[in-house]
Design an enzyme around this catalytic site. Structure first.
Site, short mmCIF file in Angstrom:
data_model
loop_
_atom_site.label_atom_id
_atom_site.label_comp_id
_atom_site.label_asym_id
_atom_site.label_seq_id
_atom_site.Cartn_x
_atom_site.Cartn_y
_atom_site.Cartn_z
CG ASP A 6 -1.93 -1.26 1.33
OD1 ASP A 6 -2.25 -1.60 0.04
OD2 ASP A 6 -2.18 -1.80 2.23
CB VAL A 7 3.84 2.35 1.80
CG1 VAL A 7 3.10 2.11 3.37
CG2 VAL A 7 4.87 1.30 1.37
#
Lengths: 469, 104
Positions: free
Chosen positions: A396-397
């Site tokens: 996600d990052v």
């Protein structure tokens, strides 16, 4: 010993303990003093505990049982607590903190129960005291139930369960708690049944409050519950007119709230959004529409060549790296590439891992030198002249959807802009989704190559290949 | 209304202390780098274990024949100790790693 001398010694110890709490918190916010700060606060706590046992009440032989039980309780708690704290893996730290937090909340709730019982016996119903007892019970039990659910979720024992209407149920429960609690406090003769009803509803609320909140937001929730327990401890301080409990509790309550806000800022979301948004449930629907592209794989040999002939390599570590216990292996890769004259850095997203700062702790465990850890802003500045970015177990990052897809649940969260680099290699076990449960278009991008497999195995292959070049 | 005002007046010193502590808490941690968020949360978690003092006071004041209070009080002491000891030990373990690195 009680009398004026004993009481004065007791109060001096409480003042000293309060000072150590303030200094401890202050020192915990700077890297080189943090450990000392923690020890100071621990000494202060020890002092306050010993002083309470010695000076609060005169020892009398008919209370021998009470003293035996106090020492037994301290012993059991110390042995069990130390064992748990020493055995827990670094990756499981967030849920451990959540568990201990729950214990503190439960302690505050139990204190309220006993004090209520005490008031019922003496018959001295004082409005202020009743309010404080009831608030301590409510907040303590919400914190306890919520923390245990958060613990279970991070351990993977409890899944995200959002059901329609859960917001409305939660609001109704909250109204019920406030209404019943207020009515209970105002009764001329309070009812025990009503108190247990308030306890039951508070526990239920704690469960339902955390249940729908998705994995990615769990650190924020733990931090919030941490400040709740602080407030519950402060209400305990009110009951006994005890300044050490009051300052300690309020300090944690306010510092915890600020920390919660800081964490939300790191993810570019508001606290209300975290609590009401129910990330885990809504995310899946939004992501379903994304089209599937083709994924290009790369072999370990090719990846090693790419790495060894680069002049600047950056690693984006994620929770997957920690789960595979590969933090030591990645450090070996760093050394192998260092021998080849490759500049090697780590790009750390503020919420990499499960809690802000969690990844730094994990890499520090593997002796990675501090200057090689770049914060997100610095890493992004250097991204354009980086040859290869190695994304290990992060998802996600580095998801570009956070920047260009307003319908994405993580839209607005700052990310590490790996696509600015010349090449990207994503090391992942499978095409599974990240913790936010959404698709990642990075995997389908032209610049990106996938290296499938367990992070540790893949890294070991990479090291062997790099060394043989 | 009078009741509420009396309540406020009787506890004015505590209310003062609470307000000052709130601002102190905010001030003390407002400059913390993201690296230390996890240990700080864990350290703060240990500090609210101060609630254990309340459980000890319960035990000291409990009538030795009141088993309800004794059993719950004992439970509270155990829970509070878990919070305090576990919290400080876990925080120390995390921070130990930062220290090792400083030496090099």
């Amino acid at each position: 010993m009680t009398g004026i001398l004993g009481n004065s010694i007791l109060e001096i110890c409480y003042i000293a303990a309060s000072i150590t709490f303030i200094l401890g918190l202050k020192m915990l916010s700077s890297p080189d003093k943090a450990r000392k700060g923690n020890l100071y606060a621990a000494y202060g706590m020890g002092l306050a505990i010993v002083a309470t046992i010695l000076f609060k009440e005169e020892f009398s032989s008919e209370k021998t049982l009470n003293y035996v039980l106090i020492f037994a309780g301290l012993l059991v708690g110390t042995v069990v607590g130390t064992r748990m704290a020493l055995k827990v893996k670094m990756t499981a730290m967030p849920q451990m903190v959540s568990f201990f937090n729950g214990m503190g909340g439960a302690c505050a709730a139990v204190i309220s129960l006993v004090e209520f019982d005490h008031v019922m016996h003496t018959g001295e119903f004082d409005l202020g005291l009743m309010i404080v007892i009831i608030l301590g019970l409510i907040i303590g039990s919400v914190s306890f139930a919520g923390s245990i659910i958060a613990y279970g979720k991070l351990e993977g024992k409890i899944g995200d369960k959002a059901f329609p209407g859960s917001q409305i149920i939660n609001i109704l429960l909250l109204i019920a708690i406030v209404g019943l609690g207020g009515y209970l406090a105002s009764m001329s003769v309070p009812s025990s049944t009503l108190l247990y009803a308030v306890l039951g509803i508070s526990l239920l609320y704690g469960v339902l409050f955390v249940m729908p909140i998705g994995g990615a937001d769990m650190p924020v929730v733990i931090s919030l519950l941490n400040s709740f327990t602080g407030v519950a401890a402060a209400f305990g301080g009110f009951i006994y007119g005890n300044q050490a409990m009051l300052t300690g509790g309020i300090l944690v309550g306010s510092a915890g709230t600020i920390l919660t806000v800081l964490m939300c800022t790191a993810m570019n979301r508001s606290l209300a959004n975290v609590i009401i948004g129910s990330f885990g449930g809504g995310g899946a629907a939004a992501a379903a529409g994304g089209e599937q592209g083709t994924v290009k794989e790369i072999t370990a040999t090719d990846a090693a060549i790419l790495l060894a002939y680069a002049s600047k390599v950056s690693v984006v570590p994620g929770y997957g790296l920690a789960v595979a216990q590969a933090q030591h292996t990645v450090h070996s890769l760093e050394k192998a590439l260092d021998d080849k004259g490759v500049e090697f850095t780590y790009a750390i997203h503020p919420v990499a891992g499960r809690m802000p700062g969690h990844m730094n702790v994990l890499l520090a465990e593997a002796d990675v030198p501090y200057p090689k850890l770049l914060e997100m802003e610095d890493a992004n500045d250097q991204m354009a002249n980086t040859d290869v970015v190695l994304v290990i177990g992060a998802n996600d990052v580095v998801n570009p959807a956070a920047e260009n897809d307003p319908s994405s649940p993580i839209y607005g969260m700052p990310i590490i802009q790996v696509l600015d680099a010349k090449n990207v290699i994503v090391m992942k076990r499978s095409m599974g989704k990240g913790y936010a449960g959404i698709e990642n278009e990075l995997f389908f991008h032209d610049k990106n190559r996938m290296l499938f497999g367990d992070a540790k195995d893949s890294l070991e292959k990479l090291i062997a290949e790099v060394k043989s070049l | 209304m009078d009741q509420i005002l009396t309540l406020f007046y009787e506890n004015r010193e505590f209310i003062f202390l609470i307000i000052v502590s709130i601002f102190l808490g905010i001030e003390v941690i407002s400059n913390v780098p993201a690296v230390l968020h996890t240990p700080l949360m864990s350290g703060a978690n240990a500090i609210h274990g101060v609630v254990i003092i309340g459980s000890i006071i319960i035990m000291l004041e409990a009538d030795p024949t009141n088993y309800f209070a004794l059993i719950l009080g004992f439970l509270a002491v155990v829970l509070g100790t878990l919070n305090v000891v576990g919290g400080f030990v876990v925080t120390n373990r995390m921070l130990e790693m930062f220290k090792k690195k400083d030496k090099k």
